[in-house]
Design a protein around this motif. Sequence first.
Motif, short mmCIF file in Angstrom:
data_model
loop_
_atom_site.label_atom_id
_atom_site.label_comp_id
_atom_site.label_asym_id
_atom_site.label_seq_id
_atom_site.Cartn_x
_atom_site.Cartn_y
_atom_site.Cartn_z
N ILE A 1 -25.12 15.41 18.32
CA ILE A 1 -24.35 16.00 19.43
C ILE A 1 -24.41 15.15 20.70
O ILE A 1 -23.35 14.81 21.25
N PRO A 2 -25.57 14.72 21.19
CA PRO A 2 -25.56 13.85 22.37
C PRO A 2 -24.86 12.51 22.10
O PRO A 2 -24.17 11.98 22.98
N SER A 3 -25.01 11.99 20.90
CA SER A 3 -24.33 10.74 20.54
C SER A 3 -22.83 10.89 20.66
O SER A 3 -22.13 10.03 21.21
N GLN A 4 -22.32 12.01 20.14
CA GLN A 4 -20.88 12.25 20.20
C GLN A 4 -20.38 12.34 21.63
O GLN A 4 -19.32 11.82 21.95
N ILE A 5 -21.14 12.95 22.49
CA ILE A 5 -20.71 13.09 23.89
C ILE A 5 -20.59 11.72 24.56
O ILE A 5 -19.61 11.43 25.24
N VAL A 6 -21.56 10.85 24.35
CA VAL A 6 -21.52 9.50 24.93
C VAL A 6 -20.38 8.69 24.34
O VAL A 6 -19.61 8.03 25.06
N ILE A 7 -20.23 8.73 23.03
CA ILE A 7 -19.19 7.95 22.36
C ILE A 7 -17.80 8.44 22.76
O ILE A 7 -16.85 7.64 22.86
N THR A 8 -17.66 9.71 23.03
CA THR A 8 -16.37 10.24 23.47
C THR A 8 -15.90 9.57 24.76
O THR A 8 -14.70 9.31 24.92
N ALA A 9 -16.80 9.28 25.67
CA ALA A 9 -16.41 8.59 26.91
C ALA A 9 -15.81 7.21 26.60
O ALA A 9 -14.83 6.80 27.23
N VAL A 10 -16.37 6.52 25.63
CA VAL A 10 -15.87 5.20 25.25
C VAL A 10 -14.48 5.32 24.61
O VAL A 10 -13.55 4.61 24.99
N THR A 11 -14.34 6.22 23.66
CA THR A 11 -13.07 6.33 22.96
C THR A 11 -11.96 6.91 23.85
O THR A 11 -10.80 6.54 23.70
N ALA A 12 -12.31 7.78 24.77
CA ALA A 12 -11.30 8.34 25.68
C ALA A 12 -10.71 7.25 26.57
O ALA A 12 -9.50 7.22 26.83
N THR A 13 -11.55 6.35 27.02
CA THR A 13 -11.07 5.25 27.87
C THR A 13 -10.11 4.36 27.09
O THR A 13 -9.04 4.00 27.59
N ALA A 14 -10.47 4.01 25.87
CA ALA A 14 -9.60 3.18 25.03
C ALA A 14 -8.28 3.89 24.75
O ALA A 14 -7.21 3.27 24.77
N SER A 15 -8.33 5.18 24.49
CA SER A 15 -7.13 5.95 24.18
C SER A 15 -6.16 6.01 25.35
O SER A 15 -4.94 5.98 25.15
N PHE A 16 -6.68 6.09 26.54
CA PHE A 16 -5.82 6.16 27.73
C PHE A 16 -4.81 5.02 27.72
O PHE A 16 -3.61 5.23 27.89
N PHE A 17 -5.28 3.81 27.50
CA PHE A 17 -4.39 2.66 27.53
C PHE A 17 -3.43 2.67 26.35
O PHE A 17 -2.26 2.30 26.49
N GLY A 18 -3.87 3.10 25.20
CA GLY A 18 -2.99 3.17 24.05
C GLY A 18 -1.87 4.18 24.21
O GLY A 18 -0.71 3.90 23.89
N TYR A 19 -2.18 5.35 24.72
CA TYR A 19 -1.15 6.37 24.93
C TYR A 19 -0.16 5.91 26.00
O TYR A 19 1.04 6.05 25.83
N ARG A 20 -0.69 5.39 27.07
CA ARG A 20 0.16 4.97 28.19
C ARG A 20 1.07 3.83 27.79
O ARG A 20 2.26 3.85 28.09
N ASP A 21 0.52 2.83 27.13
CA ASP A 21 1.27 1.61 26.90
C ASP A 21 1.96 1.53 25.54
O ASP A 21 2.72 0.60 25.29
N PHE A 22 1.69 2.49 24.65
CA PHE A 22 2.26 2.42 23.31
C PHE A 22 2.87 3.74 22.84
O PHE A 22 4.04 3.79 22.49
N SER A 23 2.11 4.80 22.83
CA SER A 23 2.55 6.04 22.20
C SER A 23 3.81 6.63 22.82
O SER A 23 4.73 7.01 22.10
N PHE A 24 3.85 6.74 24.14
CA PHE A 24 4.97 7.42 24.80
C PHE A 24 5.82 6.46 25.63
O PHE A 24 6.60 6.89 26.47
N ARG A 25 5.71 5.19 25.38
CA ARG A 25 6.48 4.19 26.12
C ARG A 25 7.93 4.26 25.68
O ARG A 25 8.23 4.46 24.53
N ARG A 26 8.83 4.06 26.62
CA ARG A 26 10.26 4.00 26.35
C ARG A 26 10.78 2.67 26.86
O ARG A 26 10.26 2.10 27.81
N LYS A 27 11.83 2.21 26.21
CA LYS A 27 12.46 0.97 26.66
C LYS A 27 13.12 1.20 28.01
O LYS A 27 13.67 2.26 28.27
N THR A 28 13.04 0.18 28.83
CA THR A 28 13.72 0.25 30.13
C THR A 28 15.19 -0.09 29.91
O THR A 28 15.60 -0.50 28.83
N LYS A 29 15.98 0.04 30.92
CA LYS A 29 17.39 -0.27 30.83
C LYS A 29 17.63 -1.74 30.50
O LYS A 29 18.66 -2.09 29.97
#
Length: 159
Positions: A127-155
Motif C-alpha cells: 500500500i505505501p509503495s503504491q501511493i509513492v509510485i502513483t505520484a510518478v505515474t500520474a506525472t507521466a500521464s499528465f503529459f501523455g493525455y495533454r499531448d496525445f490522448s485529447f490533442r486535435r489538429k490545428t487549422k
Amino acid sequence: MTTVSDPHGPPVPPAGMLGRPGPLMRIVKNQGLAFVLVGGFNTALGTLWFIAWQLALGEQLGYHFAIVAGYLCNVACAFAMYRYLVFEVRGHFLRDLWRFVVVNFGAFALNMALMTIAVSALHFPPIPSQIVITAVTATASFFGYRDFSFRRKTKTGIS
C-alpha cells in the motif's frame, strides 16, 4: 499546462485542441488546474480501488491482481471525466479512447514494473509503495493525455 487566453475572450484550450473548454474549466478558469483536479480525483479513486482489492483479495490472489482489478475499475471513469469535464472534445470518440488507453496502459505497465521491484525485490509493503509510485505515474500521464490522448489538429494541420 497553461491556457492560452485572449484578454477580451474566453479561454482557448491548449495543445491545438478544438472545442469549448469543459465544464470544470469554466468553474476553475484554468485547464491545467481542472486537469490536476480530475487527475487527483482519479488517482485517489484508483488508489482506493487498489486498496479495496488488496484488502479483499490480495492475500489470496496477490497485489498484482489488486493492481489489475483497480485499473479496470478506474479507467472508464477517468476517460469520461477527462473527455467531458476537462477537455470537452467532440468526435473521434474511439480514437480518443484508444489513445487514452495507450497512455493509461503505459502508466499501468510502469506501475506494475515499479510495484514488482518495490514489493518483490525490495520487500516494501504494497500500500505505501503504491501511493509513492502513483505520484510518478500520474506525472507521466499528465503529459501523455495533454499531448496525445485529447490533442486535435490545428487549422494548419499540425497536431
